[in-house]
Write a protein that holds these residues in place. Structure first.
Motif, short mmCIF file in Angstrom:
data_model
loop_
_atom_site.label_atom_id
_atom_site.label_comp_id
_atom_site.label_asym_id
_atom_site.label_seq_id
_atom_site.Cartn_x
_atom_site.Cartn_y
_atom_site.Cartn_z
N UNK A 141 41.91 22.04 49.52
CA UNK A 141 42.31 23.39 49.13
C UNK A 141 43.27 23.96 50.15
N UNK A 142 42.97 23.77 51.43
CA UNK A 142 43.82 24.28 52.50
C UNK A 142 45.21 23.65 52.46
N UNK A 143 45.28 22.39 52.00
CA UNK A 143 46.55 21.67 51.97
C UNK A 143 47.31 21.86 50.66
N UNK A 144 46.66 22.44 49.65
CA UNK A 144 47.25 22.50 48.32
C UNK A 144 48.37 23.53 48.19
N UNK A 145 48.40 24.50 49.09
CA UNK A 145 49.40 25.55 49.00
C UNK A 145 49.05 26.63 48.00
N UNK A 146 47.84 26.57 47.44
CA UNK A 146 47.41 27.61 46.48
C UNK A 146 47.30 28.95 47.19
N UNK A 147 47.72 30.02 46.52
CA UNK A 147 47.64 31.36 47.10
C UNK A 147 46.65 32.26 46.36
N UNK A 148 46.23 31.83 45.17
CA UNK A 148 45.31 32.63 44.37
C UNK A 148 44.06 31.80 44.03
N UNK A 149 42.96 32.50 43.88
CA UNK A 149 41.71 31.86 43.49
C UNK A 149 41.11 32.62 42.30
N UNK A 150 40.71 31.90 41.28
CA UNK A 150 39.91 32.48 40.19
C UNK A 150 38.46 32.15 40.48
N UNK A 151 37.70 33.17 40.89
CA UNK A 151 36.31 32.96 41.29
C UNK A 151 35.41 33.43 40.15
N UNK A 152 34.56 32.52 39.66
CA UNK A 152 33.61 32.84 38.61
C UNK A 152 32.28 33.22 39.23
N UNK A 153 31.75 34.36 38.79
CA UNK A 153 30.49 34.89 39.33
C UNK A 153 29.41 34.82 38.26
N UNK A 154 28.20 34.55 38.71
CA UNK A 154 27.00 34.69 37.88
C UNK A 154 26.23 35.84 38.50
N UNK A 155 26.28 36.99 37.84
CA UNK A 155 25.80 38.20 38.50
C UNK A 155 26.72 38.50 39.67
N UNK A 156 26.14 38.62 40.85
CA UNK A 156 26.97 38.90 42.03
C UNK A 156 27.18 37.67 42.89
N UNK A 157 26.77 36.48 42.39
CA UNK A 157 26.88 35.25 43.17
C UNK A 157 28.02 34.39 42.64
N UNK A 158 28.90 33.90 43.51
CA UNK A 158 29.97 33.00 43.05
C UNK A 158 29.41 31.65 42.66
N UNK A 160 31.81 29.21 40.98
CA UNK A 160 32.93 28.27 40.90
C UNK A 160 34.18 28.94 41.44
N UNK A 161 35.01 28.13 42.13
CA UNK A 161 36.29 28.60 42.64
C UNK A 161 37.38 27.70 42.08
N UNK A 162 38.37 28.31 41.40
CA UNK A 162 39.50 27.53 40.88
C UNK A 162 40.78 27.94 41.63
N UNK A 163 41.46 26.96 42.22
CA UNK A 163 42.70 27.22 42.94
C UNK A 163 43.84 27.38 41.94
N UNK A 164 44.59 28.47 42.05
CA UNK A 164 45.69 28.77 41.12
C UNK A 164 47.02 28.66 41.86
N UNK A 165 47.88 27.78 41.36
CA UNK A 165 49.21 27.63 41.95
C UNK A 165 50.13 28.73 41.45
#
Length: 902
Positions: free
Chosen positions: A740-757, A759-764
């Protein structure tokens, strides 16, 4: 429809009519189920959408804005206004004219000008309505509901079919309640039924005295439009020449060809269909009707005929006159010249490659589509050969050997599909030759295209094929997996974030794998197992069974299934127990396993593999009945469950909200309902699943932490140690924190269940200057800071925004615009136009830019993006090249200057 009402009438009634159907707001309803209380895809959805855009039926205003109240009854005076709008004659109202109504006809004052016009147009007869009013003593004629038989009369007269209706007045209908139909209205009912304007109801009845609702009225007047020819405002008809992305081109009856912009939320209907479709599914050159929204975009499209309005010819191009927009073709040895519109002519090669007129070769066989009405306007042209020649590189997305069809995605994320020549050579960079069936999805390749077909392929990196075998052991501590293939033992390392899949189950983890499962293991580039798919398993399942007896001392559990069959199970040290997905000990599980309790079990032979206490359900809300205090969930495509709320108001956990309640739960929300642990029959809390887009702030590889910032500035800091939080890319492929650090992604789509994350999806993202916009291909060319042209193609219609506001479609983007292209939190493509800010340079430090103030209150401080691009034209600059008082143009993205143009 003739536009406008008299100002006097408008002012008189605007304040008093709201949801009743006579609201005089000028804003058109948005398309694609324009009202939130109308069921999408419901029986009246199409007709409500059409009549709303035509202005015949309107929604509510004020607190009722966005609603249609489809089940509300239509009064007689409202029905008259609907009919007049349907006829397109409301501009003929003259409120200054005096008309005295008989005292028996009680009508609201504001409606009287309309009733007067209806009398003048002879869709109402005073004597008839007075007689009706006198029969209904104690009721107001105008505010009483319009009945089905009365509406049939109004509708038949509105389309000018009074005489045909009179001709069938003496005939008996086939309805079981024929005797209940008013003898004076039977002719109208008979005619309306015979022509399909009106249908009966359940039980072969007409229900003549039944009230007409707003959704019924929408359907009646919508279908009746085939009997009328009214030029409604914003409505156009023509033959469908082409549709690409958000653009639709029509050929009109006068021979003109015009292009229209399709709204992202447009309702599109195929010929004689009541369900929405895609614009690409409409038959080319068939007739369509289109209605626009208030912003000018098309909100409604319906194909009214599939008969093509075009003739097809075959010939060879012999002359192209671009200056005159003319093209001459030899057809059966005779030259024929056609005119064309360069902006709308669809010219392609045999592979569908869009061509410019200047690129068309002479003396090449072509197929032509010519306007059937003029036989002189060229609408489409297809070359019988390919003209594409190029080289490229990318990753194989799909390879169909039988069809010799290759789909490749390049480094910028753009996909293209090519036919492959039957004699194409496939080789590896090491010189090894491959057969067609040895090429696989995931292979990295370079390729050459000649005349539209791939002639050679070089495999630069071979995709490692998945391993299919029988699971032996998963060592989570050592991060390895053991398996058997043909009874031979093998082992592989596990990737940092492993995705486990099992059809029909969500939230599957390594803990759900059992010895004996047949699995397919996908390897990442490092050769480690990144995805494990359970293809079959030795474990049988029983869900929602009832505990019949639990003997912990004997390690025996007896459950009763849905057929009342008792199933004895043996517990052992390897039996897994869990509560709400959290693994617990057998001693802890004993607190919940008692006679009558519900559990899920998995077992092999008589040995229990796992016992799961049923205390939660995850699914999509089908109904939230706040009166009955029940929540109906769809658990999968076939199963649903209705749950009761607890005596107390259930806790509702929603990320970003502190005071959510069960009233905030909506149909379509994905939730997890937590049940009372003791009785297992009441919902005590609900966790809403939602996805939020964040800016990636930093990754801490040493501390195994991830920091991200919300759009409102709130920064979240998640420790990934001990947290099951898969990180994936846009293709749902797993990423480690390092990648993830090397991917160059600047945005993350974080899916929450209630208030707990969960899944994290890296968005280019792609940022740059627009060099070209191709609406026909639904693509855009962007020049990045390195000077490279990146082509972004869109499989679905992108939303174009500026300053957080949706401004239109792809045609809204212009050359030299600065744009960021990304996916939003629902994985929909977004093009964000970054406005230019003109300033004078003052100075800067490492992370801040200072500009001169034009006034004391003006902001003169801007944060700098870590990769800010400074230039003058195509020349790259540094801050040392900027001097005090230089004119500069700033482009600010998410609060930071990403580009400075001197």
């Amino acid at each position: 429809m003739k536009k406008g009402l008299s100002k006097g009438v408008t002012g008189l009634i605007a304040a008093s009519f709201v949801v009743s159907g006579v609201s005089y707001t000028n804003s058109a309803a948005s398309a694609a189920s324009p009202f939130k209380d109308v069921k999408v895809g419901g029986w009246a959805d199409k007709h409500i959408t059409k009549l709303a855009l035509q202005g015949i039926l309107k929604g509510g205003t004020g607190s009722a804005s966005g609603t249609f109240s489809p089940a509300n009854k239509v009064t007689r005076q409202e029905a008259v206004i609907i009919a007049l709008r349907f006829m397109g004659v409301t501009d003929e109202i003259k409120p200054s004219d005096v008309l005295v109504f008989p005292s028996a006809l009680v009508i609201k004052e504001d409606y009287k000008p309309y009733i007067k016009l209806a009398v003048q147009k002879k869709i109402l007869l005073i004597d008839e309505e007075v007689a009706l009013a006198e029969k209904e003593k104690g009721k107001e004629w105008g505010s009483s509901p319009a009945t089905r038989e009365w509406m049939a009369k109004l509708l038949v007269r509105a389309i000018g079919k009074e005489e045909p209706a009179k001709a069938v007045a003496g005939q008996a209908s086939s309805f079981a309640d024929d005797a209940q139909i008013d003898a004076q209205l039977k002719g109208y009912v008979n005619y309306a039924v015979s022509t399909g304007l009106v249908t009966g109801v359940t039980g072969n009845k007409f229900d003549p005295a039944g009230a007409v609702t707003r959704e019924m009225a929408s359907t009646l007047f919508s279908r009746a439009q085939t009997n009328m020819s009214v030029a409604y405002s914003g409505q156009v008809t023509g033959a469908l020449v082409s549709s690409s992305g958000s653009k639709v081109t029509l050929l009109h009856s006068d021979g003109s060809v015009k292009e229209y912009t399709l709204s992202p939320s447009a309702s599109v209907y195929s010929f004689q269909s009541e369900q929405t479709s895609d614009i690409s599914k409409l038959v080319p050159y068939g007739e369509v009707v289109m209605i626009s929204n208030s912003d000018g975009t098309i909100g409604y499209v319906e194909q009214t005929s599939e008969t093509p309005k075009v003739k097809n010819y075959e010939g060879s191009i012999i002359l192209i006159s671009e200056a005159q927009n003319k093209l001459t073709v030899s057809i059966n040895g005779e030259p024929k010249t056609y005119s064309y519109d360069a902006q709308t002519l669809t010219a392609k090669d045999i592979n569908g490659q869009v061509l410019k007129i200047a690129d068309l070769p002479l003396n090449v066989p072509v197929k032509l589509g010519v306007d059937i009405s003029t036989e002189s306007k060229l609408l489409s042209l297809t070359l019988s050969k390919a003209v594409t020649n190029k080289t490229g590189a990318g990753t194989v997305e799909a390879w169909k050997v039988a069809d010799l069809s290759l789909q490749v995605k390049d480094a910028a994320g753009n996909s293209e599909t090519y036919p492959v020549a039957s004699n194409a050579a496939i080789k590896h960079t090491d010189g090894t030759s491959y057969t067609f069936d040895q090429l696989a999805a995931g292979d990295a390749i370079s390729y050459e295209v000649k005349m539209g077909s791939v002639t050679s392929i070089t495999i630069t990196k071979k995709m490692q094929p998945p391993i299919t075998g029988v699971l032996n052991l998963v060592d989570k501590a050592g991060k390895t997996i053991q398996y058997r293939v043909n009874n031979e033992l093998g082992a592989k390392d596990l990737a940092d974030s492993v995705i486990v899949k099992l059809e029909g189950m969500s939230g599957v983890t390594l803990d759900d794998l059992f010895k004996g499962d047949t699995v397919s293991m996908t390897l990442n580039e490092a050769g480690k197992v990144s995805v494990i798919t359970i293809t079959s398993r030795s474990v049988s399942f029983l869900n929602g069974v009832t505990v019949s007896n639990y003997l912990p001392d004997d390690n025996t559990l007896i459950v009763t299934d849905s057929t009342n069959k008792k199933v004895p199970l043996i517990l052992s040290e390897s039996t897994r127990f869990d509560l709400n997905g959290t693994v617990i000990t057998q001693r802890e599980a004993a607190n919940y396993i008692a006679k009558g309790k519900k559990v899920n079990v998995g077992y092999t032979n008589s040995n229990a593999a796992y016992v799961s206490i049923v205390s939660q359900y995850t699914g999509t809300i089908l109904e939230n009945n706040v009166t009955a205090r029940t929540l109906k969930l769809s658990l999968d495509t076939t199963n649903s469950v209705t749950l009761s709320y607890s005596t107390y108001v259930p806790i509702v956990d929603v990320y970003g909200q502190t005071s959510a309640t069960y009233l905030d739960l909506r149909v379509g929300d994905k939730v997890t309902a937590i049940m009372d642990y003791v009785t297992q029959d009441k919902v005590i809390s609900v966790q809403l699943q939602k996805t939020v887009q964040f800016d990636l702030v930093s990754t801490d590889l040493t501390g195994n932490r991830l920091r991200a910032k919300r759009s409102d500035g709130v920064v979240e800091d998640w420790s990934l140690t001990g947290l099951t939080l898969p990180i994936v890319n846009e293709k749902e492929e797993p990423l480690s924190l390092t990648t993830l650090n090397q991917s160059g992604a600047t945005l993350l789509n974080v899916t929450f269940k209630g208030k707990s994350p969960i899944k994290v999806k890296a968005i280019a993202t792609t940022y740059g200057r627009v060099s070209a916009v191709n609406t026909a291909n639904s693509s855009i060319d962007v020049v990045n800071s390195a000077g490279n042209v990146v082509t972004k193609s869109f499989q679905s219609t992108p939303t174009v925004m500026r300053n957080g506001t949706v401004i239109g479609s792809l045609s809204s983007v212009k050359a030299d615009d600065r744009v960021e292209i990304r996916l939003d939190d629902n994985d929909r493509p977004i093009i964000d136009i970054i406005p230019a800010v003109n300033k004078k340079y003052l100075n800067n430090n490492a992370d801040t830019l200072f500009v001169q103030r034009a006034s004391l209150n003006e902001n003169n401080t801007y944060l700098l993006h870590s990769q800010v691009y400074i230039h003058q034209g195509t020349k790259t600059l540094t801050f040392a090249d900027l001097k005090n008082n230089d004119d500069i143009i700033l482009y600010v993205l998410r609060g930071k200057v990403i580009e400075i143009a001197k």
